[in-house]
Design a protein around this motif. Structure first.
Motif, mmCIF file in Angstrom:
data_model
loop_
_atom_site.group_PDB
_atom_site.id
_atom_site.type_symbol
_atom_site.label_atom_id
_atom_site.label_comp_id
_atom_site.label_asym_id
_atom_site.label_seq_id
_atom_site.Cartn_x
_atom_site.Cartn_y
_atom_site.Cartn_z
ATOM 1 N N LEU A 155 0.812 -1.214 0.000
ATOM 2 C CA LEU A 155 0.000 0.000 0.000
ATOM 3 C C LEU A 155 0.849 1.269 0.000
ATOM 4 N N CYS A 156 2.159 1.122 0.195
ATOM 5 C CA CYS A 156 3.045 2.290 0.253
ATOM 6 C C CYS A 156 3.475 2.712 -1.150
ATOM 7 N N PRO A 157 3.603 4.006 -1.398
ATOM 8 C CA PRO A 157 3.992 4.477 -2.737
ATOM 9 C C PRO A 157 5.339 3.942 -3.215
ATOM 10 N N ASP A 158 6.259 3.675 -2.253
ATOM 11 C CA ASP A 158 7.585 3.217 -2.675
ATOM 12 C C ASP A 158 7.671 1.702 -2.829
ATOM 13 N N CYS A 159 6.512 1.006 -2.878
ATOM 14 C CA CYS A 159 6.554 -0.448 -3.076
ATOM 15 C C CYS A 159 6.877 -0.800 -4.522
ATOM 16 N N THR A 160 6.723 0.170 -5.425
ATOM 17 C CA THR A 160 7.085 -0.057 -6.822
ATOM 18 C C THR A 160 7.948 1.104 -7.311
ATOM 19 N N GLU A 161 8.635 0.858 -8.379
ATOM 20 C CA GLU A 161 9.461 1.890 -9.000
ATOM 21 C C GLU A 161 8.589 2.689 -9.964
ATOM 22 N N HIS A 162 7.687 3.500 -9.395
ATOM 23 C CA HIS A 162 6.662 4.161 -10.204
ATOM 24 C C HIS A 162 7.217 5.288 -11.070
ATOM 25 N N HIS A 163 8.484 5.656 -10.885
ATOM 26 C CA HIS A 163 9.093 6.658 -11.769
ATOM 27 C C HIS A 163 9.545 6.032 -13.090
ATOM 28 N N HIS A 164 9.556 4.719 -13.168
ATOM 29 C CA HIS A 164 9.968 4.015 -14.381
ATOM 30 C C HIS A 164 8.873 3.024 -14.772
ATOM 31 N N THR A 165 7.775 3.578 -15.222
ATOM 32 C CA THR A 165 6.629 2.750 -15.551
ATOM 33 C C THR A 165 6.739 2.185 -16.961
ATOM 34 N N HIS A 166 5.922 1.199 -17.201
ATOM 35 C CA HIS A 166 5.826 0.571 -18.526
ATOM 36 C C HIS A 166 4.367 0.600 -18.939
ATOM 37 N N GLU A 167 4.114 0.956 -20.192
ATOM 38 C CA GLU A 167 2.740 0.952 -20.692
ATOM 39 C C GLU A 167 2.619 -0.075 -21.818
ATOM 40 N N ALA A 168 1.551 -0.849 -21.735
ATOM 41 C CA ALA A 168 1.334 -1.921 -22.705
ATOM 42 C C ALA A 168 -0.079 -1.824 -23.260
ATOM 43 N N TRP A 169 -0.221 -2.260 -24.517
ATOM 44 C CA TRP A 169 -1.532 -2.325 -25.161
ATOM 45 C C TRP A 169 -2.010 -3.772 -25.119
ATOM 46 N N VAL A 170 -3.225 -3.970 -24.636
ATOM 47 C CA VAL A 170 -3.809 -5.312 -24.581
ATOM 48 C C VAL A 170 -5.185 -5.260 -25.250
ATOM 49 N N PRO A 171 -5.665 -6.377 -25.810
ATOM 50 C CA PRO A 171 -6.997 -6.367 -26.427
ATOM 51 C C PRO A 171 -8.068 -6.076 -25.387
ATOM 52 N N ILE A 172 -9.056 -5.311 -25.772
ATOM 53 C CA ILE A 172 -10.104 -4.932 -24.828
ATOM 54 C C ILE A 172 -10.835 -6.169 -24.308
ATOM 55 N N ALA A 173 -10.882 -7.228 -25.104
ATOM 56 C CA ALA A 173 -11.564 -8.452 -24.679
ATOM 57 C C ALA A 173 -10.846 -9.151 -23.539
ATOM 58 N N SER A 174 -9.595 -8.744 -23.236
ATOM 59 C CA SER A 174 -8.871 -9.347 -22.118
ATOM 60 C C SER A 174 -9.152 -8.638 -20.802
ATOM 61 N N LEU A 175 -10.005 -7.613 -20.804
ATOM 62 C CA LEU A 175 -10.310 -6.860 -19.585
ATOM 63 C C LEU A 175 -10.778 -7.750 -18.440
ATOM 64 N N PRO A 176 -11.596 -8.806 -18.677
ATOM 65 C CA PRO A 176 -12.006 -9.651 -17.545
ATOM 66 C C PRO A 176 -10.838 -10.273 -16.792
ATOM 67 N N LEU A 177 -9.674 -10.366 -17.408
ATOM 68 C CA LEU A 177 -8.523 -10.983 -16.761
ATOM 69 C C LEU A 177 -7.675 -9.994 -15.970
ATOM 70 N N LEU A 178 -8.012 -8.712 -16.031
ATOM 71 C CA LEU A 178 -7.151 -7.671 -15.474
ATOM 72 C C LEU A 178 -7.814 -6.968 -14.298
ATOM 73 N N SER A 179 -6.984 -6.534 -13.351
ATOM 74 C CA SER A 179 -7.456 -5.706 -12.245
ATOM 75 C C SER A 179 -6.312 -4.825 -11.767
ATOM 76 N N ILE A 180 -6.659 -3.627 -11.324
ATOM 77 C CA ILE A 180 -5.651 -2.741 -10.749
ATOM 78 C C ILE A 180 -5.058 -3.404 -9.497
ATOM 79 N N GLY A 181 -3.747 -3.340 -9.390
ATOM 80 C CA GLY A 181 -3.070 -3.914 -8.236
ATOM 81 C C GLY A 181 -2.591 -5.331 -8.417
ATOM 82 N N ASP A 182 -2.999 -6.014 -9.483
ATOM 83 C CA ASP A 182 -2.539 -7.380 -9.721
ATOM 84 C C ASP A 182 -1.042 -7.385 -10.035
#
Length: 524
Positions: A57-84
């Motif tokens: 839950l702490c901001p420094d648990c990830t290296e959020h200054h070096h993020t990665h962005e990916a494109w996924v098919p919209i039909a894969s949304l059921p498999l995704l959740s924030i925080g996974d």
């Protein structure tokens, strides 16, 4: 998530990555996918022990200054959740974070409003970046705010609302993003019985039975229909204005509900724990707008290709059988491929459905019913055969026990009939064995009852079943053999009811080989 299903382009290296936020929807030029849009997701590499929920839950648990962005098919949304947490393109775990239950939550126009993730009120951000930096790249994404007592609030990202309430199948998600909600887009026919609140649907092509309840909610509720239609409408509106497409929609109902969700408490100004940001909705108790639901699924037929170059076929076969065959790749599915269904693990999203019946009315190809002519003196003459093989006008019985696999495919009326026989002492006492048996010269346990016409060509309607869509067909039946502990046998007939909601009839048959003798009993 299916253990062998991966999103290979989601994670860029061998590290564990946290899915931080849902971004915009687009048709990016770098992705060879045009039949459905892509969803941009933001991830950052994990820096702590993935089993430590407090640290996560702490901001420094990830290296959020070096993020990665990916494109996924919209039909894969059921498999995704924030925080996974993901690694090698496969979800490793879905942490609990903070789990909260909000009882008798009021959802209506007065208690909910749309906001953007980067909104500030009186110089205080609803999602302060110091405590929640993970939405920084997509501050224009939409959320729904629900006002709570004591000056607190819930914030739900709109993409999470879409995933939870309409994410029962990828096909449903894809349809809602790519097609306006018009007639035949989700269902071909619907029928609602106001007397018992039963809804019957004929699902549209490629709509999965797994989504029948979600589609039923849309079909029977103006709030759900408005929510579902808002997905495509909001995408079209942003696209027409040449702005990044951030979909938005509200709850598919109005009224009270008990909501269970995991997420994180955030401050607002000087007030700690003022805002609960939902990462993942887990359960919603609001009732569905029907008491029972039956549906017919329009199964897709295989499209047979014409003959092509043999080398091309061999090359495509090698591609299909390669290691990446179970991966979700950045291309559209082939239009000439049979779609495979992959189940993904899910908790009970809607407790209301646990107490309600939802079933598939499978339209089976049944052999034509035998037809008898009733003469004026009451005698019967067989004038047609339902099956071409054999020439006997007497249906015998072949004692073949139904295997578990076959019983699993039995129509609903047979399953209910077997349960009635097994639990009613008048039919079967404790210790007796109950099994289905097949009439001779027939290959299935379920068969169409013979039809009787009089000399004027008229047929009693009691021999026909009236389907929810108003159509009629011959009623069906199955033979049952009951064996006592003393090895005494008796035979019974389970007869389908005259309508979808009528209990099946249970008839004792003295001579099971004489099927014609039981015809008059179907008038019950």
């Amino acid at each position: 998530m299916d253990a062998d299903k991966t999103l290979p382009d989601l994670t860029p290296d061998d590290r564990i990555w946290r899915l931080d936020w849902f971004g915009n929807v687009a048709y990016p030029g770098t992705v060879q996918r045009y039949a459905q849009p892509s969803l941009r997701v933001t991830l950052s590499p994990l820096l702590c022990d993935l089993s430590d929920n407090d640290t996560l839950l702490c901001p420094d648990c990830t290296e959020h200054h070096h993020t990665h962005e990916a494109w996924v098919p919209i039909a894969s949304l059921p498999l995704l959740s924030i925080g996974d947490l993901w690694q090698h393109g496969r979800r490793q775990t879905s942490p609990d974070y903070r789990i909260e239950r909000f009882e008798t939550l009021r959802v209506n126009k007065e208690s909910t409003t749309f906001v953007k993730a980067g909104l500030a009120i009186d110089e205080h951000f609803l999602l302060p970046l110091g405590r929640h930096p993970w939405h920084l790249r997509h501050t224009q994404s939409y959320c729904v705010v629900v006002t709570l007592p004591n000056s607190t609030r819930l914030i739900v990202p709109c993409m999470e609302l879409i995933r939870f309430y309409f994410g029962s199948s990828g096909n449903l998600i894809q349809r809602l993003f790519t097609t306006p909600l018009v007639t035949n887009s989700l269902w071909a026919k619907k029928r609602y019985d106001n007397s018992n609140y039963h809804l019957h649907l004929v699902l549209a092509d490629r709509m999965s039975g797994e989504s029948a309840a979600d589609i039923g909610r849309i079909a029977a509720s103006k709030f759900a229909k408005r929510s579902a239609a808002g997905i495509h409408a909001s995408c079209q509106k942003a696209s027409a204005q040449k702005e990044p497409v951030y979909p938005y929609t509200g709850f598919p109902f109005e009224g009270k509900t008990d909501l269970v969700a995991s997420g994180i408490w955030l401050p607002f100004g000087e007030q700690e724990d003022a805002t609960f940001l939902i990462y993942r909705l887990r359960s919603c108790s609001h009732p569905f707008p029907f008491q029972s639901l039956s549906y017919e699924a329009a199964d897709r037929k295989a499209w047979h290709r014409s003959h092509r170059n043999k080398k091309t076929d061999q090359r495509n076969h090698a591609i299909r059988s390669g290691k990446r065959s179970n991966q979700i790749v950045n291309t559209d599915p082939g239009s000439n491929k049979n779609q495979r269904s992959r189940k993904f693990k899910s908790t009970i999203r809607f407790p209301d459905l646990v107490q309600k019946s939802v079933w598939r009315e499978k339209v089976e190809a049944m052999p034509a019913a035998d037809i008898f002519l009733r003469h004026a003196d009451g005698s019967l003459e067989q004038v047609a055969y339902g099956e071409s093989e054999g020439n006997s006008n007497v249906a015998g019985v072949n004692a073949t026990q139904a295997g578990k696999e076959k019983e699993g495919r039995l129509p609903r009326f047979v399953k209910i009939g077997l349960l009635i026989i097994e639990t009613d002492p008048q039919h079967a006492r404790p210790g007796t064995r109950v099994k289905l048996i097949t009439p001779s010269e027939r290959s299935k346990f379920v068969f169409s009852l013979p039809l009787i016409v009089d000399e004027n060509g008229e047929m009693p309607e009691c021999l026909l079943l009236t389907s929810p869509d108003g159509s009629m067909r011959p009623r069906r039946a199955s033979f049952v053999e009951v064996t006592t502990q003393r090895n005494q046998k008796k035979h019974m007939l389970i007869i389908e009811g005259a309508t979808w909601d009528t209990q099946p009839g249970i008839l004792a048959i003295t001579h099971p080989e004489m099927l014609v003798a039981s015809i008059s009993l179907t008038k019950q």
